[in-house]
Design a protein around this motif. Structure first.
Motif, PDB file in Angstrom:
ATOM      1  N   UNK A  25     -94.518  92.387  35.356  1.00 15.98           N
ATOM      2  CA  UNK A  25     -93.470  92.052  35.261  1.00 15.98           C
ATOM      3  C   UNK A  25     -92.556  93.694  35.435  1.00 15.98           C
ATOM      4  N   UNK A  26     -93.837  94.654  35.322  1.00 16.48           N
ATOM      5  CA  UNK A  26     -92.311  95.609  35.670  1.00 16.48           C
ATOM      6  C   UNK A  26     -92.349  96.237  37.235  1.00 16.48           C
ATOM      7  N   UNK A  27     -92.939  95.264  37.422  1.00 15.65           N
ATOM      8  CA  UNK A  27     -93.744  95.842  39.462  1.00 15.65           C
ATOM      9  C   UNK A  27     -92.587  95.319  39.491  1.00 15.65           C
ATOM     10  N   UNK A  28     -92.790  93.511  39.391  1.00 16.83           N
ATOM     11  CA  UNK A  28     -91.547  93.186  40.433  1.00 16.83           C
ATOM     12  C   UNK A  28     -90.492  93.282  40.078  1.00 16.83           C
ATOM     13  N   UNK A  29     -90.238  94.146  39.195  1.00 14.69           N
ATOM     14  CA  UNK A  29     -88.350  94.454  38.706  1.00 14.69           C
ATOM     15  C   UNK A  29     -88.213  95.411  39.378  1.00 14.69           C
ATOM     16  N   UNK A  30     -89.425  96.973  39.685  1.00 14.01           N
ATOM     17  CA  UNK A  30     -89.183  97.957  40.217  1.00 14.01           C
ATOM     18  C   UNK A  30     -89.334  97.382  41.884  1.00 14.01           C
ATOM     19  N   UNK A  31     -89.933  96.013  42.148  1.00 11.22           N
ATOM     20  CA  UNK A  31     -89.270  96.194  44.311  1.00 11.22           C
ATOM     21  C   UNK A  31     -88.106  95.406  43.967  1.00 11.22           C
ATOM     22  N   UNK A  32     -88.083  95.035  42.932  1.00 12.66           N
ATOM     23  CA  UNK A  32     -86.237  94.463  42.899  1.00 12.66           C
ATOM     24  C   UNK A  32     -85.567  95.577  43.118  1.00 12.66           C
ATOM     25  N   UNK A  33     -86.026  96.350  42.284  1.00 10.83           N
ATOM     26  CA  UNK A  33     -84.579  97.864  42.194  1.00 10.83           C
ATOM     27  C   UNK A  33     -85.048  98.282  43.856  1.00 10.83           C
ATOM     28  N   UNK A  34     -86.048  98.296  44.689  1.00  7.40           N
ATOM     29  CA  UNK A  34     -85.777  99.043  46.045  1.00  7.40           C
ATOM     30  C   UNK A  34     -85.101  98.066  46.590  1.00  7.40           C
ATOM     31  N   UNK A  35     -85.195  97.263  46.735  1.00  4.33           N
ATOM     32  CA  UNK A  35     -84.630  96.020  47.124  1.00  4.33           C
ATOM     33  C   UNK A  35     -82.659  96.257  47.534  1.00  4.33           C
ATOM     34  N   UNK A  36     -82.741  96.282  46.169  1.00  6.50           N
ATOM     35  CA  UNK A  36     -81.222  96.752  46.057  1.00  6.50           C
ATOM     36  C   UNK A  36     -80.836  97.540  46.303  1.00  6.50           C
TER      37      UNK A  36
END
Length: 398
Positions: A25-36
């Motif tokens: 779950x956090x891995x996906x959130x970190x990916x989202x942070x990078x994309x933002x």
């Protein structure tokens, strides 16, 4: 390089042993942070960033939680403005890295406020900095200015992470770094061997990414600390216009507030009064006090301004102005006198004329110009000799 890889392996192994491995779950959130941030998701596996993350993540968590706990009012104000402007949430983490959200933060480079604007950049974004106000310390005005600036940087460089690097390093240095690197890719620009950018700028972006990771971490989001980022946790503020030269004490009395507390809402004012050289100026009051303000505040006479001199005491000033020493303390929320400081005094204080010494002036010339004895000028200014300094402000008794 081999040693670096071994160290990284050991750190990752330790992280796994102690339960710090990133959940899916956090891995996906970190990916989202990078994309933002317009960063290629592959950066999540950048070896230099992973090393820094494993060494500093616990410290980053503590800094993040300590900051939003101590400065939750500013965190909530910034979040509200970001939402209003449809600006990305990660700009809050930039402000945390800049100043830990302290409105009183000042750097050696003369940067000030939450967003650490230097005077020239503040002026470009319509923040007034003069002898009476410093709007870099107004959390609302400065946040709007910071968003304007960062959006312009984003338009120029095309990506949010580049706008952030430009905010720290400067537009010219970033442009030069991109030209030297032949690329604006984050892994190229932050390469520790090539050093296209300073270590400070490289770490600056990495810190912001880690702050964003913490803020989006599943454990943090379900913790009580996350409530500090909720705007409902602070008393809102309302902007009101009052005449220039108005003492904050008069407003504080009208809303049943102390001058000390009202001053905390108005750190953009250098003194405890609004600029006397303007017809009107704004201040902030707690939103819950707006009805009391509307019902009780009446525009009165402007406060008079007294410039303190070397040797002044509350008693000396009170005698000069024919008022009580306690009035001076009350109007300004001060317990000590500093020289060359502006004090607000009641409108019924004796009028004091001032004269700024010019090249060639002598006490005799000033005495004849105003029809006042030299001895009286010396006494009124607590002078011990006849010497004058160009630019010195003299009180002229009458």
């Amino acid at each position: 390089m081999r040693i670096f890889a071994i160290v990284l392996f050991i750190l990752l192994s330790c992280s796994c042993s102690f339960g710090f491995m990133v959940s899916d779950d956090n891995f996906q959130k970190e990916i989202r942070v990078l994309k933002e941030l317009d960063i290629d998701p592959k950066y999540i596996n950048d070896e230099h960033f992973l090393l820094l993350k494993n060494v500093r993540m616990d410290m980053t968590k503590k800094e993040f939680i300590n900051t939003i706990t101590k400065e939750y009012k500013h965190a909530a104000i910034i979040k509200d403005v970001l939402k209003e402007r449809n600006a990305p949430n990660f700009l809050l983490y930039l402000a945390i890295v800049e100043s830990k959200l302290s409105n009183r933060a000042t750097s050696g480079a003369k940067a000030a406020g939450i967003w650490q604007f230097i005077p020239s950049t503040a002026k470009l974004h319509n923040l007034k900095v003069d002898k009476y106000v410093d709007e870099r310390r107004d959390p609302l005005q400065a946040t709007h200015a910071a968003i304007d600036y960062l959006e312009r940087l984003k338009d120029r460089f095309g990506k949010w992470y580049l706008a952030i690097l430009a905010y720290n390093a400067g537009e010219g240095k970033l442009s030069k770094a991109i030209k030297l690197a032949g690329s604006d890719d984050i892994m190229v620009l932050l390469n520790p061997k090539k050093k296209y950018l300073s270590l400070e700028s490289r770490d600056y972006l990495r810190k912001i990414i880690m702050m964003a990771y913490v803020a989006n971490d599943s454990d943090f989001l379900i913790s009580k600390d996350s409530s500090m980022l909720n705007s409902a946790t602070y008393i809102g503020i309302k902007r009101v216009e009052i005449p220039g030269g108005t003492s904050l004490r008069d407003v504080a009395v009208s809303i049943g507030f102390s001058l000390e507390n009202l001053s905390k809402y108005n750190t953009h004012l250098r003194y405890s009064f609004t600029p006397p050289n303007r017809e009107t100026y704004y201040i902030y009051i707690p939103t819950i006090k707006k009805e009391e303000f509307a019902a009780n505040y009446k525009e009165g006479s402007k406060s008079k301004i007294y410039n303190t001199k070397k040797g002044d005491t509350f008693e000396i000033i009170a005698k000069k102005l024919n008022i009580k020493a306690s009035d001076i303390k009350e109007y300004n929320n001060v317990s000590k006198i500093k020289s060359n400081y502006k004090l607000a005094v009641p409108a019924n204080a004796k009028t004091i004329y001032e004269y700024q010494v010019k090249k060639g002036d002598t006490l005799g010339m000033i005495s004849r110009k105003f029809g006042v004895e030299v001895d009286e000028i010396i006494k009124a200014n607590s002078k011990t000799n006849m010497k004058l300094a160009i630019g010195e402000n003299l009180v002229i008794p009458h």
